[in-house]
Design an enzyme around this catalytic site. Structure first.
Site, short mmCIF file in Angstrom:
data_model
loop_
_atom_site.label_atom_id
_atom_site.label_comp_id
_atom_site.label_asym_id
_atom_site.label_seq_id
_atom_site.Cartn_x
_atom_site.Cartn_y
_atom_site.Cartn_z
N GLU A 122 48.96 -6.82 -9.94
CA GLU A 122 48.16 -5.98 -9.05
C GLU A 122 48.96 -4.77 -8.56
O GLU A 122 50.17 -4.84 -8.39
CB GLU A 122 47.76 -6.79 -7.81
CG GLU A 122 46.98 -8.02 -8.14
CD GLU A 122 46.75 -8.89 -6.90
OE1 GLU A 122 46.07 -9.90 -7.04
OE2 GLU A 122 47.26 -8.55 -5.82
N CYS A 138 51.61 0.60 -3.98
CA CYS A 138 52.33 -0.67 -3.86
C CYS A 138 52.31 -1.32 -5.24
O CYS A 138 51.24 -1.54 -5.81
CB CYS A 138 51.62 -1.55 -2.84
SG CYS A 138 52.28 -3.21 -2.74
N CYS A 198 56.24 -18.78 -0.72
CA CYS A 198 55.87 -18.60 0.69
C CYS A 198 54.49 -19.24 0.93
O CYS A 198 53.56 -19.04 0.14
CB CYS A 198 55.83 -17.12 1.06
SG CYS A 198 57.42 -16.31 0.78
N LEU A 235 60.01 -11.32 7.63
CA LEU A 235 60.67 -12.24 8.57
C LEU A 235 59.69 -13.34 9.00
O LEU A 235 59.94 -14.51 8.80
CB LEU A 235 61.18 -11.44 9.77
CG LEU A 235 62.15 -12.16 10.69
CD1 LEU A 235 63.38 -12.62 9.94
CD2 LEU A 235 62.55 -11.26 11.86
N HIS A 236 58.61 -12.96 9.61
CA HIS A 236 57.47 -13.84 9.90
C HIS A 236 57.74 -15.00 10.84
O HIS A 236 56.84 -15.82 11.06
CB HIS A 236 56.86 -14.40 8.61
CG HIS A 236 56.46 -13.35 7.61
ND1 HIS A 236 55.80 -12.20 7.96
CD2 HIS A 236 56.66 -13.28 6.27
CE1 HIS A 236 55.59 -11.47 6.87
NE2 HIS A 236 56.11 -12.09 5.85
#
Ligand code: SF4
Length: 351
Positions: free
Chosen positions: A94, A107, A118, A217-218
């Site tokens: 994508e 992107c 993740c 980071l999350h």
């Protein structure tokens, strides 16, 4: 890609010159070919009309151009466009086109799939299929530029895959895309997003490229981050932030931390305060993102009020933070979602 045939799009000018001379051609032909490939985005040797027909034939016999065919395209009401490209071996990746006040941004994906696993990410659902070559990453830029009919000004490596897990090809891509004879996108206009591969960040630091390092980071602590991102079990937050600090100090560029907020996972006031403790005093910026729900994983988006409160608490603690505008709603614009929605009907079932 055809097995065994080198992809000429991934060649530097020096390499191309060597290849052209090896075919018994004058060196200046390399500049012409390089211009056709890197600046004009030629998709076939036949487009290179100023080359003698015999040379085009010769190139076709020895080399290929990485195929990157558009398999799907979705346009969001906000102007964001998401593309699904099919590569030479049938893998799909994508790319997303976004329009900002400062220019057109693409992107790109750097791997088909991803092995980082993740928990909130659609790209990782099928694991890593393979790395993309530099030419295949570049081909996404050319295809999107051609389709949109407008120049690109910024590139973010934030699509499918972990860029630093495909280090050599990504570096080659960065050098080619920033080359003045090619797309000519200054290296300061690149953002590279990583889930936190500490040794590779350290290596990138030594390259002195001037690009923006963006770190997913999350979470403010190892307990939550390890739940969301398995990579944290290998390189915990303290190690990650230490190398980010060195990167920021060495480059004098602030590190951008991505923080996707998920309801009742990482969006509490206590999380915001803990994050302040971690980041205060560091040359950095926090991008808060209302997390894109991935139904297969059971993650829900935080409410706008919660996101605002989180941003407020960071700012109050002296940590610069903004809420990123969520582009591409309704077109599966989160990483891996378009590919996933296509794969979903064909190969996988979720209970
Ligand atoms: S968020 Fe990035 S690093 Fe993590 S699984 Fe998805 S593509 Fe890979």
């Amino acid at each position: 890609m055809q097995q065994g045939m080198p992809d000429l799009l991934g060649f530097s000018l020096e390499e191309l010159t060597g290849a052209v001379v090896a075919l018994g051609q004058p060196g200046y032909r390399a500049k012409q070919i390089f211009h056709w490939l890197q600046a004009r985005g030629a998709r076939s040797f036949d487009e290179m009309t100023e080359l003698p027909r015999a040379l085009r034939e010769c190139l076709r016999e020895h080399y290929q151009l990485a195929p990157c065919e558009m398999a799907d395209k979705r346009v969001s009401p906000d102007g964001t466009v998401k593309f699904l490209f099919r590569l030479g071996d049938g893998e799909t990746v994508e790319s997303v086109w976004m329009r900002y006040s400062y220019g057109n941004t693409i992107c790109v994906s750097c791997q088909a799939g991803c092995r980082m696993g993740c928990a909130f990410c659609a790209s990782g659902l099928h694991g890593l299929r393979r790395n993309l070559s530099a030419g295949e990453i570049l081909a996404q830029c050319h295809a999107v530029r051609r389709e949109m009919g407008q120049p690109l000004s910024h590139i973010v490596l934030m699509g499918m895959g972990e860029p630093l897990d495909n280090y050599e090809n990504v570096l080659r891509f960065l050098r080619l895309a920033s080359c003045p004879e090619g797309l000519c996108i200054g290296q300061r206009r690149f953002s590279l997003s990583t889930c936190g591969l500490v040794p590779q960040i350290e290596r990138l630091r030594g390259e002195n490229l001037g690009l923006t390092l963006s770190v997913s980071l999350h979470a403010p602590n190892d307990v939550i981050r390890s739940r969301l991102m398995p990579v944290n079990r290998r390189w915990p937050i303290a190690e990650l932030l230490a190398v980010c600090k060195r990167y920021a100090e060495g480059s004098s560029r602030r590190v951008s931390f991505e923080y996707a907020l998920f309801r009742d996972v990482n969006d509490s006031a206590a999380c915001a305060r803990e994050l302040v403790q971690r980041l205060r005093g560091m040359l950095c910026h926090v991008n808060l993102i209302p997390g894109n729900p991935v139904p297969e994983r059971g993650f829900c988006r935080s409410t706008p009020e919660t996101v605002r409160r989180f941003a407020f608490l960071l700012g109050k603690g002296g940590v610069h933070a903004t809420v990123r505008r969520s582009l591409g709603c309704g077109i599966d614009a989160a990483c891996g979602q378009l590919r996933n929605s296509r794969l979903g009907g064909e190969h996988i079932e979720f209970g």
